[in-house]
Write a protein that holds these residues in place. Structure first.
Motif: not given
Length: 288
Positions: A96-97, A266-268, A156-159, A149-152
């Motif tokens: 996200k960063a 679920i869509a994400e 979403k995280l800054q770090n 799925q772990i990458m998704w």
């Protein structure tokens, strides 16, 4: 006078005969010597030729054995690795960063190691996760989707390394806890409090309670019509009859916030980012 026998004549027949015999012996000895030398040289050449052939044959056999050994090791590695292998091709994403991150998967004895390395403006960091995802049947059929799925969740995280300590993708949610990827190490070190077994069980119970209790409106309930207000007094010259109101339409129950969040989640997980809204709409429609 003969120079050989010192006889009183120029050359006697006996001397000529002896001289011819001596010359013959000399020629024969030279001939035999040349033949022996030729035989020796031919023998040496033959031995060298045979030695070269044997050396070439040994080299070719060594090369063939090495090629067979390499092929056997490659085949054994391919047999050990599941289908859809991702060991050679890393997974790339941006946090996200806007940190550029790479996921590299490797095998270590009985565990599968996931290393997430990220780089940004003048800084870099990495973290390792260990687990046994091969115990999940869905992972063996499509291992790349497991780490996708772990990458998704990480993007979403800054770090990317300062997120959950344990990742259990949706495709293996019904498997045992051994298939989840647990935090192992990082650089620089990140102080992440370890979850106890009691806290993990408590979180699972809370998730089950949230999923089981979803408040919905009764489908058969109809909206009560509003009381009619008295009509304003009209002029005596023009009086319009009051038309009766139409019966109120039944209002179907709309999905609650909990259902919408579940459909969005679920869509994400299963849809592209540009199609998540459409997927969430259809998932809500099928759930209702």
């Amino acid at each position: 006078m003969c120079a050989v026998c010192s006889a009183q004549r120029p050359l006697c027949g006996t001397c000529i005969y002896k001289a011819s015999l001596h010359l013959q012996h000399l020629l024969l000895s030279l001939f035999y010597t040349s033949i022996m030398r030729a035989k020796c040289s031919a023998t040496v050449l033959l031995v060298c030729f045979i030695w070269a052939i044997n050396a070439q044959a040994q080299n070719s056999s060594i090369q063939a054995n090495s090629i067979n050994h390499i092929e056997s090791t490659q085949n054994s590695r391919q047999q050990q690795q599941p289908k859809g292998s991702i060991w050679d091709e890393p997974i790339r994403f941006n946090s996200k960063a806007k940190d550029s991150c790479v996921m590299v998967i490797s095998s270590q004895t009985n565990f599968t190691k996931l290393r997430v390395s990220c780089k940004s403006k003048g800084k870099s960091y990495w973290c390792d996760f260990l687990g046994k995802p091969n115990l999940c049947r869905a992972y063996n059929s499509n291992p790349r989707h497991y780490f996708t799925q772990i990458m998704w969740d990480m993007r979403k995280l800054q770090n990317a390394c300062q997120g959950p300590q344990v990742y259990k993708p949706h495709m293996c949610r019904s498997a045992s806890d051994e298939v989840q990827m647990a935090f192992h190490a990082s650089w620089p070190k990140i102080s992440i409090p370890k979850l106890t077994q009691a806290s993990q069980n408590q979180q699972k119970q809370q998730q089950q309670v949230k999923s089981s209790i979803t408040p919905t409106k009764p489908p058969g309930q109809k909206q009560q019509p509003k009381p009619q207000q008295p009509a304003k007094p009209a002029k005596p010259a023009v009086s319009k009859p009051v038309s009766p109101r139409k019966p109120a339409k039944s209002i179907t129950a709309r999905p609650t916030v909990a259902e919408e969040s579940q459909a969005t989640k679920i869509a994400e997980e299963y849809c592209w980012k540009s199609l998540q809204g459409v997927c969430a709409y259809f998932i809500n429609w099928f759930q209702n």
